[in-house]
Write a protein that holds these residues in place. Structure first.
Motif, PDB file in Angstrom:
ATOM      1  N   ALA A 223       0.830  -1.205   0.000  1.00  0.00           N
ATOM      2  CA  ALA A 223       0.000   0.000   0.000  1.00  0.00           C
ATOM      3  C   ALA A 223       0.865   1.256   0.000  1.00  0.00           C
ATOM      4  O   ALA A 223       2.053   1.230   0.366  1.00  0.00           O
ATOM      5  N   LYS A 224       0.273   2.375  -0.412  1.00  0.00           N
ATOM      6  CA  LYS A 224       0.929   3.676  -0.299  1.00  0.00           C
ATOM      7  C   LYS A 224       1.074   4.009   1.181  1.00  0.00           C
ATOM      8  O   LYS A 224       0.112   3.948   1.942  1.00  0.00           O
ATOM      9  N   VAL A 225       2.281   4.378   1.612  1.00  0.00           N
ATOM     10  CA  VAL A 225       2.554   4.617   3.028  1.00  0.00           C
ATOM     11  C   VAL A 225       2.580   6.112   3.329  1.00  0.00           C
ATOM     12  O   VAL A 225       3.252   6.888   2.649  1.00  0.00           O
ATOM     13  N   VAL A 226       1.818   6.506   4.367  1.00  0.00           N
ATOM     14  CA  VAL A 226       1.856   7.856   4.918  1.00  0.00           C
ATOM     15  C   VAL A 226       2.323   7.715   6.355  1.00  0.00           C
ATOM     16  O   VAL A 226       1.742   6.955   7.133  1.00  0.00           O
ATOM     17  N   SER A 227       3.380   8.440   6.738  1.00  0.00           N
ATOM     18  CA  SER A 227       3.980   8.253   8.058  1.00  0.00           C
ATOM     19  C   SER A 227       3.690   9.424   8.993  1.00  0.00           C
ATOM     20  O   SER A 227       3.438  10.548   8.551  1.00  0.00           O
ATOM     21  N   PHE A 228       3.728   9.131  10.293  1.00  0.00           N
ATOM     22  CA  PHE A 228       3.613  10.177  11.322  1.00  0.00           C
ATOM     23  C   PHE A 228       4.607   9.866  12.434  1.00  0.00           C
ATOM     24  O   PHE A 228       5.023   8.709  12.614  1.00  0.00           O
ATOM     25  N   ASP A 236       5.925  12.258   7.197  1.00  0.00           N
ATOM     26  CA  ASP A 236       4.944  13.092   6.491  1.00  0.00           C
ATOM     27  C   ASP A 236       4.201  14.005   7.466  1.00  0.00           C
ATOM     28  O   ASP A 236       3.897  15.154   7.151  1.00  0.00           O
ATOM     29  N   TRP A 237       3.889  13.458   8.639  1.00  0.00           N
ATOM     30  CA  TRP A 237       3.257  14.228   9.715  1.00  0.00           C
ATOM     31  C   TRP A 237       4.172  14.188  10.930  1.00  0.00           C
ATOM     32  O   TRP A 237       4.659  13.129  11.313  1.00  0.00           O
ATOM     33  N   PHE A 238       4.416  15.363  11.534  1.00  0.00           N
ATOM     34  CA  PHE A 238       5.296  15.429  12.700  1.00  0.00           C
ATOM     35  C   PHE A 238       4.686  16.351  13.752  1.00  0.00           C
ATOM     36  O   PHE A 238       4.017  17.335  13.412  1.00  0.00           O
ATOM     37  N   SER A 239       4.908  16.012  15.029  1.00  0.00           N
ATOM     38  CA  SER A 239       4.448  16.878  16.104  1.00  0.00           C
ATOM     39  C   SER A 239       5.437  16.882  17.252  1.00  0.00           C
ATOM     40  O   SER A 239       6.069  15.858  17.555  1.00  0.00           O
ATOM     41  N   ASP A 240       5.552  18.039  17.898  1.00  0.00           N
ATOM     42  CA  ASP A 240       6.350  18.162  19.118  1.00  0.00           C
ATOM     43  C   ASP A 240       5.484  17.937  20.352  1.00  0.00           C
ATOM     44  O   ASP A 240       5.935  18.126  21.479  1.00  0.00           O
ATOM     45  N   ASN A 268      -2.047  10.086  17.952  1.00  0.00           N
ATOM     46  CA  ASN A 268      -3.399   9.642  17.619  1.00  0.00           C
ATOM     47  C   ASN A 268      -4.081  10.623  16.673  1.00  0.00           C
ATOM     48  O   ASN A 268      -4.748  10.223  15.712  1.00  0.00           O
ATOM     49  N   ALA A 269      -3.924  11.921  16.953  1.00  0.00           N
ATOM     50  CA  ALA A 269      -4.555  12.944  16.118  1.00  0.00           C
ATOM     51  C   ALA A 269      -3.978  12.949  14.707  1.00  0.00           C
ATOM     52  O   ALA A 269      -4.724  13.030  13.717  1.00  0.00           O
ATOM     53  N   MET A 270      -2.651  12.854  14.587  1.00  0.00           N
ATOM     54  CA  MET A 270      -2.039  12.837  13.251  1.00  0.00           C
ATOM     55  C   MET A 270      -2.498  11.636  12.446  1.00  0.00           C
ATOM     56  O   MET A 270      -2.783  11.746  11.244  1.00  0.00           O
ATOM     57  N   ALA A 271      -2.579  10.471  13.106  1.00  0.00           N
ATOM     58  CA  ALA A 271      -3.012   9.263  12.400  1.00  0.00           C
ATOM     59  C   ALA A 271      -4.442   9.409  11.899  1.00  0.00           C
ATOM     60  O   ALA A 271      -4.757   9.049  10.754  1.00  0.00           O
ATOM     61  N   ALA A 272      -5.314   9.944  12.748  1.00  0.00           N
ATOM     62  CA  ALA A 272      -6.719  10.118  12.354  1.00  0.00           C
ATOM     63  C   ALA A 272      -6.857  11.117  11.213  1.00  0.00           C
ATOM     64  O   ALA A 272      -7.594  10.891  10.241  1.00  0.00           O
TER      65      ALA A 272
END
Length: 434
Positions: A223-228, A236-240, A268-272
């Motif tokens: 599958a196409k992968v989107v990362s956090f 692709d998604w990052f948070s401090d 959890n928020a980035m994944a959703a």
């Protein structure tokens, strides 16, 4: 799926089993239900009922299709006996999804599944999409797919128990939050537990999407992968822990409107969000959905502040990884309350974090003694028997400006009916403190 004229055996008469029975009847099948309980109630007319079922009952369960409820051990002799008499064996999730034509966002992981599933449903609804949270979230998938009209999207929380029995299940978006050893009282090895969870990706191809936590030990995915990530800024998604950034651009400030706090909730928020954006949800909708959102109860829930001490209810922490996540997110001196049923978990990896974050620990329940002996290598520990005693002991050890963190790190079934009852009991006792 054509069931007309087929015989379907449903193993387990709980809510998932009853939903599977209803769906099989709707399809025109002859239905039998077996359960170990001495009485089976609430079944529709025409269903063959077999209470007090054991391995010997399998001779009466010959069928075209066997549907196994997720609470029944797939590796046990009961399922083996019934499977030998069935044309095919599947679980309730597989059975339901064979009758569903909409989109599926499936969420798995050792921790964070419920918060992420709830967020997916909330974001979809904010965007005018009829999405329904179900699965391990609490509503059996068979119940949802029988709705008229059926929803456009399933936000499906998928436990390892449910994924064990999938065959053709292929989510449009599969979310992998994290992995850590758990349920060692059910699985013969950590590898078996992980293999069950990995089945979420089994049928995905390049046309589907996998949203995964960067750094997880996963096989090559088609599958196409989107990362956090909250550790690797190249994701692709990052948070401090506060700001959510998509490919370097800040999108959300969790402290402006939402009640999500800590890096685990940021993940959890980035994944959703990443999952919902695959289905075309825009940024404005995401902002609207997160405004005012609070995570489900029993997940680092602030019960009260008393004499300058915060009391946090994290009863949902039923494994080591959840305990580690809760400890890691704390910024005040911690008195940890941990303990419960012995699930055969190895708690040694938490010792460095415990030494860093906690000033003391209190252990209770079935594993109180062994856990206290281990934790004593990191912090002062007081072992007790019950949760009431643990709260009294924690109050003696806490200091103004600190936090009492109730994060058991194991299941509750030595003294409680579930983590909800355990958390409610903790909250009730803490609210009575003077």
């Amino acid at each position: 799926m054509n069931l007309a004229g087929k015989t379907v055996t449903v193993l387990g008469a709980g809510r998932s089993g009853r939903a599977a029975v209803a769906l099989a009847l709707r399809g025109g099948a002859r239905v039998r239900v077996f359960d170990a309980a001495p009485r089976i109630e609430g079944m529709p007319d025409g269903v063959e009922i077999h209470p007090s079922a054991g391995e010997a009952s399998a001779r009466d369960g010959q069928c075209d299709l066997l549907v196994v409820s997720p609470g029944i051990d797939t590796y046990g002799p009961l399922v083996a006996a019934f499977s030998a008499c069935a044309g095919e064996m599947i679980g309730e999730v597989e059975f339901a999804c064979r009758h569903f034509e909409g989109k599926i966002i499936a969420i798995t992981g050792t921790n964070g599944k419920t918060t992420t599933t709830e967020l997916v449903e909330r974001i979809l609804k904010a965007g005018g999409i009829d999405g329904v949270a179900c699965g391990n979230y609490g509503v059996p998938v068979c119940e949802v797919v029988m709705r008229d009209p059926a929803p456009e999207v399933l936000a499906l929380e998928a436990s390892s128990f449910q994924l064990e029995t999938v065959v053709d299940f292929k989510p449009d978006v599969a979310v992998w939050l994290n992995f850590a050893p758990d349920h060692m009282d059910r699985y013969p090895s950590v590898e078996k537990y992980k293999a069950a969870k990995l089945r979420i990706f089994e049928n995905q191809r390049a046309t589907e999407t996998a949203v995964v936590r960067k750094g997880e030990d996963l096989p090559d995915l088609e599958a196409k992968v989107v990362s956090f990530s909250t550790d690797d800024e190249s994701a692709d998604w990052f948070s401090d822990g506060r700001y959510l950034m998509h490919r370097g651009q800040s999108l959300i400030d969790l402290e402006q409107g939402s009640h999500l706090r800590g890096k685990h909730n940021a993940e959890n928020a980035m994944a959703a969000i990443a999952a919902c954006k695959v289905l075309g949800v825009d940024d404005e909708t995401i902002h609207k959905a997160l405004d005012g959102y609070a995570p489900p109860r029993h997940r680092c829930e602030l019960v009260r502040t008393l004499d300058g001490v915060e009391w946090l209810n994290d009863s949902k922490a039923t494994n080591l990884h959840a305990l580690e996540s809760a400890l890691r997110s704390q910024t005040r001196p911690v008195v940890l309350i941990a303990g419960g049923k012995d699930k055969g978990l190895d708690y040694r990896p938490v010792l460095p974090l415990l030494a860093e974050k906690a000033r003391a620990a209190v252990t209770f329940g079935q594993i109180s003694g062994s856990l206290a002996e281990l934790f004593s290598h990191a912090v002062p520990v007081e072992p007790v028997g019950t949760l009431d005693e643990a709260i009294d002991a924690a109050r003696r050890h806490c200091v103004r400006g600190g936090t009492v963190l109730f994060s058991p790190g194991t299941s509750s079934f030595d003294q409680f009916d579930g983590y909800e009852q355990r958390g409610d009991t903790f909250c009730r006792i803490v609210q009575k403190l003077r």
